[in-house]
Scaffold this motif. Structure first.
Motif, PDB file in Angstrom:
ATOM      1  N   THR A  50       0.712  -1.130  -0.042  1.00  0.00           N
ATOM      2  CA  THR A  50       0.001  -0.155   0.002  1.00  0.00           C
ATOM      3  C   THR A  50       0.950   1.207  -0.144  1.00  0.00           C
ATOM      4  OG1 THR A  50      -0.403   0.022   2.333  1.00  0.00           O
ATOM      5  CG2 THR A  50      -1.837  -1.311   1.126  1.00  0.00           C
ATOM      6  N   LYS A  51       2.081   1.247   0.552  1.00  0.00           N
ATOM      7  CA  LYS A  51       2.706   2.694   0.551  1.00  0.00           C
ATOM      8  C   LYS A  51       4.424   2.021   0.706  1.00  0.00           C
ATOM      9  CE  LYS A  51       2.850   2.854   5.502  1.00  0.00           C
ATOM     10  NZ  LYS A  51       2.134   3.484   6.864  1.00  0.00           N
ATOM     11  N   ILE A  52       5.210   3.124   0.174  1.00  0.00           N
ATOM     12  CA  ILE A  52       6.678   2.776   0.169  1.00  0.00           C
ATOM     13  C   ILE A  52       7.010   4.038   1.173  1.00  0.00           C
ATOM     14  CG2 ILE A  52       8.598   2.769  -1.150  1.00  0.00           C
ATOM     15  CD1 ILE A  52       7.277   1.794  -3.442  1.00  0.00           C
ATOM     16  N   CYS A  53       8.053   3.616   2.068  1.00  0.00           N
ATOM     17  CA  CYS A  53       8.700   4.564   3.013  1.00  0.00           C
ATOM     18  C   CYS A  53      10.100   4.597   2.873  1.00  0.00           C
ATOM     19  CB  CYS A  53       8.122   4.164   4.330  1.00  0.00           C
ATOM     20  SG  CYS A  53       6.598   4.185   4.683  1.00  0.00           S
ATOM     21  N   THR A  54      10.600   5.661   2.818  1.00  0.00           N
ATOM     22  CA  THR A  54      12.216   5.650   2.860  1.00  0.00           C
ATOM     23  C   THR A  54      12.330   6.692   3.861  1.00  0.00           C
ATOM     24  OG1 THR A  54      11.932   7.603   1.254  1.00  0.00           O
ATOM     25  CG2 THR A  54      12.591   5.046   0.406  1.00  0.00           C
ATOM     26  N   ILE A  55      13.698   6.823   4.372  1.00  0.00           N
ATOM     27  CA  ILE A  55      14.317   7.543   5.559  1.00  0.00           C
ATOM     28  C   ILE A  55      15.785   7.916   5.175  1.00  0.00           C
ATOM     29  CG2 ILE A  55      14.832   5.458   6.993  1.00  0.00           C
ATOM     30  CD1 ILE A  55      14.011   7.145   9.443  1.00  0.00           C
ATOM     31  N   VAL A  56      16.201   9.032   5.552  1.00  0.00           N
ATOM     32  CA  VAL A  56      17.754   9.173   5.564  1.00  0.00           C
ATOM     33  C   VAL A  56      18.048   9.792   6.824  1.00  0.00           C
ATOM     34  CG1 VAL A  56      17.463  11.622   4.299  1.00  0.00           C
ATOM     35  CG2 VAL A  56      19.594  10.450   4.024  1.00  0.00           C
ATOM     36  N   ALA A  57      19.177   9.462   7.448  1.00  0.00           N
ATOM     37  CA  ALA A  57      19.237  10.030   8.805  1.00  0.00           C
ATOM     38  C   ALA A  57      20.759  10.048   8.886  1.00  0.00           C
ATOM     39  CB  ALA A  57      18.841   9.172   9.941  1.00  0.00           C
ATOM     40  N   THR A  58      21.412  10.519  10.098  1.00  0.00           N
ATOM     41  CA  THR A  58      22.764  10.487  10.243  1.00  0.00           C
ATOM     42  C   THR A  58      22.970  10.459  11.858  1.00  0.00           C
ATOM     43  OG1 THR A  58      25.092  11.685   9.855  1.00  0.00           O
ATOM     44  CG2 THR A  58      23.110  12.971  10.367  1.00  0.00           C
ATOM     45  N   LEU A  59      24.237  10.123  12.266  1.00  0.00           N
ATOM     46  CA  LEU A  59      24.353   9.993  13.658  1.00  0.00           C
ATOM     47  C   LEU A  59      25.004  11.234  14.256  1.00  0.00           C
ATOM     48  CD1 LEU A  59      25.939   6.436  14.004  1.00  0.00           C
ATOM     49  CD2 LEU A  59      23.537   7.041  14.287  1.00  0.00           C
ATOM     50  N   ASP A  60      24.400  11.742  15.276  1.00  0.00           N
ATOM     51  CA  ASP A  60      25.138  13.083  16.033  1.00  0.00           C
ATOM     52  C   ASP A  60      26.287  12.587  16.510  1.00  0.00           C
ATOM     53  OD1 ASP A  60      24.197  12.032  18.202  1.00  0.00           O
ATOM     54  OD2 ASP A  60      22.393  13.354  18.619  1.00  0.00           O
ATOM     55  N   SER A  61      26.829  13.422  17.358  1.00  0.00           N
ATOM     56  CA  SER A  61      28.381  13.519  17.966  1.00  0.00           C
ATOM     57  C   SER A  61      28.157  12.575  19.061  1.00  0.00           C
ATOM     58  CB  SER A  61      28.869  14.710  18.356  1.00  0.00           C
ATOM     59  OG  SER A  61      27.989  15.535  19.225  1.00  0.00           O
ATOM     60  N   GLY A  62      26.741  12.405  19.679  1.00  0.00           N
ATOM     61  CA  GLY A  62      26.632  11.493  20.778  1.00  0.00           C
ATOM     62  C   GLY A  62      26.402  10.030  20.536  1.00  0.00           C
ATOM     63  N   GLY A  63      26.083   9.983  18.988  1.00  0.00           N
ATOM     64  CA  GLY A  63      25.680   8.486  18.389  1.00  0.00           C
ATOM     65  C   GLY A  63      24.284   8.331  18.174  1.00  0.00           C
ATOM     66  N   ALA A  64      23.490   9.382  18.806  1.00  0.00           N
ATOM     67  CA  ALA A  64      22.248   9.171  18.353  1.00  0.00           C
ATOM     68  C   ALA A  64      21.752   9.496  17.027  1.00  0.00           C
ATOM     69  CB  ALA A  64      21.397  10.145  19.293  1.00  0.00           C
ATOM     70  N   LEU A  65      20.670   8.697  16.695  1.00  0.00           N
ATOM     71  CA  LEU A  65      20.014   8.865  15.294  1.00  0.00           C
ATOM     72  C   LEU A  65      19.414  10.318  15.023  1.00  0.00           C
ATOM     73  CD1 LEU A  65      19.975   7.000  12.608  1.00  0.00           C
ATOM     74  CD2 LEU A  65      17.903   6.353  13.480  1.00  0.00           C
ATOM     75  N   GLN A  66      19.751  10.926  13.935  1.00  0.00           N
ATOM     76  CA  GLN A  66      19.206  12.243  13.695  1.00  0.00           C
ATOM     77  C   GLN A  66      18.576  12.125  12.464  1.00  0.00           C
ATOM     78  OE1 GLN A  66      21.917  15.664  13.160  1.00  0.00           O
ATOM     79  NE2 GLN A  66      20.206  16.908  12.747  1.00  0.00           N
ATOM     80  N   VAL A  67      17.366  11.903  12.316  1.00  0.00           N
ATOM     81  CA  VAL A  67      16.594  11.844  10.954  1.00  0.00           C
ATOM     82  C   VAL A  67      16.346  13.042  10.335  1.00  0.00           C
ATOM     83  CG1 VAL A  67      14.404  11.345  10.116  1.00  0.00           C
ATOM     84  CG2 VAL A  67      14.838  10.138  12.189  1.00  0.00           C
ATOM     85  N   LEU A  68      16.910  13.160   8.870  1.00  0.00           N
ATOM     86  CA  LEU A  68      17.054  14.242   8.302  1.00  0.00           C
ATOM     87  C   LEU A  68      15.798  14.227   7.445  1.00  0.00           C
ATOM     88  CD1 LEU A  68      20.557  13.893   7.170  1.00  0.00           C
ATOM     89  CD2 LEU A  68      19.726  15.023   9.119  1.00  0.00           C
ATOM     90  N   GLY A  69      15.559  13.261   6.868  1.00  0.00           N
ATOM     91  CA  GLY A  69      14.291  13.334   5.959  1.00  0.00           C
ATOM     92  C   GLY A  69      13.251  12.008   5.949  1.00  0.00           C
ATOM     93  N   VAL A  70      12.029  11.955   5.716  1.00  0.00           N
ATOM     94  CA  VAL A  70      11.366  10.745   5.435  1.00  0.00           C
ATOM     95  C   VAL A  70      10.322  11.094   4.102  1.00  0.00           C
ATOM     96  CG1 VAL A  70      11.078   9.962   7.856  1.00  0.00           C
ATOM     97  CG2 VAL A  70       9.413  11.382   6.808  1.00  0.00           C
ATOM     98  N   GLY A  71      10.294   9.774   3.587  1.00  0.00           N
ATOM     99  CA  GLY A  71       9.265   9.930   2.033  1.00  0.00           C
ATOM    100  C   GLY A  71       8.112   8.684   2.556  1.00  0.00           C
ATOM    101  N   GLN A  72       7.160   9.295   2.247  1.00  0.00           N
ATOM    102  CA  GLN A  72       5.830   8.259   2.160  1.00  0.00           C
ATOM    103  C   GLN A  72       5.001   8.345   0.899  1.00  0.00           C
ATOM    104  OE1 GLN A  72       4.153   7.283   6.110  1.00  0.00           O
ATOM    105  NE2 GLN A  72       2.287   7.200   4.961  1.00  0.00           N
TER     106      GLN A  72
END
Length: 86
Positions: free
Chosen positions: A14-36
């Motif tokens: 029914t849908k296609i989802c994409t995500i792009v992220a990076t890791l911040d200096s503390g190692g936490a995931l930082q989501v930059l963008g999502v597509g749906q």
């Protein structure tokens, strides 16, 4: 310093989802963008039209790229799991 990007994709009937992220200096995931976007070219988990499925994936990548203010080139690489391609 160039940031290392982490990307993901979920191709569903029914849908296609994409995500792009990076890791911040503390190692936490930082989501930059999502597509749906609505999924086309799939029926009951099977690819029935490769061109439509490819176009749906590309549209989701474009949407997440706009949110992330990045220019990503959607490429077909990696592996597909759980999807049947005739």
């Amino acid at each position: 310093m160039t940031k290392r990007l982490i990307t993901g994709i979920d191709v569903g009937t029914t849908k296609i989802c994409t995500i792009v992220a990076t890791l911040d200096s503390g190692g936490a995931l930082q989501v930059l963008g999502v597509g749906q976007v609505p999924s086309h070219g799939l029926h009951k988990g099977m690819v029935v039209n490769v061109d439509e499925a490819r176009d749906s994936v590309a549209e989701s990548v474009k949407e997440q790229s706009r949110q992330a203010a990045l220019k990503l080139n959607p490429r077909t690489s990696g592996s597909l799991a759980g999807i049947s391609v005739p």
